[in-house]
Scaffold this motif. Structure first.
Motif, PDB file in Angstrom:
ATOM      1  N   PRO A 179       0.833  -1.210   0.000  1.00  0.00           N
ATOM      2  CA  PRO A 179       0.000   0.000   0.000  1.00  0.00           C
ATOM      3  C   PRO A 179       0.866   1.258   0.000  1.00  0.00           C
ATOM      4  O   PRO A 179       2.041   1.218   0.371  1.00  0.00           O
ATOM      5  CB  PRO A 179      -0.794  -0.112   1.314  1.00  0.00           C
ATOM      6  CG  PRO A 179      -0.649  -1.520   1.753  1.00  0.00           C
ATOM      7  CD  PRO A 179       0.645  -2.015   1.213  1.00  0.00           C
ATOM      8  N   ARG A 180       0.273   2.368  -0.398  1.00  0.00           N
ATOM      9  CA  ARG A 180       1.001   3.640  -0.400  1.00  0.00           C
ATOM     10  C   ARG A 180       1.534   3.974   0.992  1.00  0.00           C
ATOM     11  O   ARG A 180       2.616   4.559   1.142  1.00  0.00           O
ATOM     12  CB  ARG A 180       0.075   4.756  -0.899  1.00  0.00           C
ATOM     13  CG  ARG A 180       0.612   6.181  -0.750  1.00  0.00           C
ATOM     14  CD  ARG A 180       1.917   6.410  -1.477  1.00  0.00           C
ATOM     15  NE  ARG A 180       1.801   6.259  -2.903  1.00  0.00           N
ATOM     16  CZ  ARG A 180       1.392   7.226  -3.732  1.00  0.00           C
ATOM     17  NH1 ARG A 180       1.051   8.406  -3.260  1.00  0.00           N
ATOM     18  NH2 ARG A 180       1.334   7.004  -5.026  1.00  0.00           N
ATOM     19  N   SER A 181       0.790   3.586   2.042  1.00  0.00           N
ATOM     20  CA  SER A 181       1.199   3.924   3.407  1.00  0.00           C
ATOM     21  C   SER A 181       2.533   3.309   3.793  1.00  0.00           C
ATOM     22  O   SER A 181       3.211   3.798   4.694  1.00  0.00           O
ATOM     23  CB  SER A 181       0.121   3.481   4.408  1.00  0.00           C
ATOM     24  OG  SER A 181      -0.075   2.075   4.350  1.00  0.00           O
ATOM     25  N   THR A 182       2.940   2.226   3.138  1.00  0.00           N
ATOM     26  CA  THR A 182       4.223   1.587   3.453  1.00  0.00           C
ATOM     27  C   THR A 182       5.309   1.971   2.458  1.00  0.00           C
ATOM     28  O   THR A 182       6.438   1.512   2.573  1.00  0.00           O
ATOM     29  CB  THR A 182       4.090   0.050   3.452  1.00  0.00           C
ATOM     30  OG1 THR A 182       3.932  -0.405   2.101  1.00  0.00           O
ATOM     31  CG2 THR A 182       2.918  -0.400   4.278  1.00  0.00           C
ATOM     32  N   ASN A 183       4.943   2.800   1.500  1.00  0.00           N
ATOM     33  CA  ASN A 183       5.889   3.153   0.439  1.00  0.00           C
ATOM     34  C   ASN A 183       6.248   4.639   0.490  1.00  0.00           C
ATOM     35  O   ASN A 183       6.648   5.226  -0.518  1.00  0.00           O
ATOM     36  CB  ASN A 183       5.277   2.808  -0.931  1.00  0.00           C
ATOM     37  CG  ASN A 183       6.317   2.521  -1.985  1.00  0.00           C
ATOM     38  OD1 ASN A 183       7.388   1.995  -1.691  1.00  0.00           O
ATOM     39  ND2 ASN A 183       6.017   2.864  -3.228  1.00  0.00           N
TER      40      ASN A 183
END
Length: 223
Positions: A179-183
């Motif tokens: 997900p964007r939150s981990t990237n």
């Protein structure tokens, strides 16, 4: 709440009527009442689960088994055909091995620049002579194309072909969606490159804004 009961009750009664018309049996008033209450309870349970899932923020996970994880992301300005990519590599301790960003002109789509960023991640891995890599990005479409061996016929087919060719240089190469939150780290690198119109190539560390994000990731990292 009462409106929901009314709507579900009407739906249940209508369904029971159709069952009677087609000789499939019918329910008593009590059975219909129990069905309505049970159905609404199930809807409430699903809604609560969905809310919990939507508020759960996943965090970046360290690689294991001597893998190097290389995250990639891209930024794109629609209408200007201007784009930037960000790539960051970390080991199983979460330490920086390399960070890189580039600015690209005349990129026709955001989809295309994501493919360019993914290819850059593999090029870095090959150049650094890493044996086992995990290529991780938040573009699900690109990750799916990288995983399949079926020849790609989309507008990014040339990039996907390059990615497949580069992947054979490693002993192990895995493609994973995140997900964007981990990237956030790779995303910040791309965003900063877009703002400053210049890229960076740093071995063993990352630019200031990325280092701050990395510290946040370390604090959030589960034991």
């Amino acid at each position: 709440f009462h409106r929901r009961i009314f709507c579900v009750a009407v739906w249940a009664i209508w369904g029971d009527r159709n069952n009677r018309l087609h000789n499939k049996g019918s329910k008593s008033a009590k059975e219909i009442g129990r069905f309505v209450i049970s159905y609404i309870s199930e809807l409430d349970s699903v809604a609560k689960t969905s809310r919990r899932s939507s508020t759960t923020v996943k965090e970046w996970v360290k690689p294991t088994d001597s893998f190097i994880k290389i995250n990639f992301d891209a930024a794109y300005v629609r209408g200007q055909n201007k784009a930037a990519i960000g790539v960051v590599a970390r080991n199983e301790e979460g330490s920086f091995l390399l960070s890189c960003s580039e600015v690209h002109q005349w990129v026709p789509s955001a989809f295309g620049v994501e493919a360019i960023a993914c290819r850059k991640a593999l090029q870095i891995g090959v150049h650094m002579q890493w044996d086992r890599v995990i290529i991780e990005g938040d573009s699900l479409s690109i990750i799916k194309k990288c995983k399949t061996k079926i020849p790609d016929k989309s507008l990014v087919s040339a990039f996907i072909h390059d990615i497949h060719q580069l992947s054979v240089y490693f002993k192990e190469c895995k493609f994973e969606h995140t997900p964007r939150s981990t990237n956030g780290l790779a995303h910040n690198l791309a965003s900063e490159a877009m703002k400053s119109s210049r890229g960076v190539y740093l071995v063993g560390r990352a630019p200031g804004v990325a280092e701050i994000q990395a510290e946040i990731d370390k604090v959030r990292e589960p034991d």
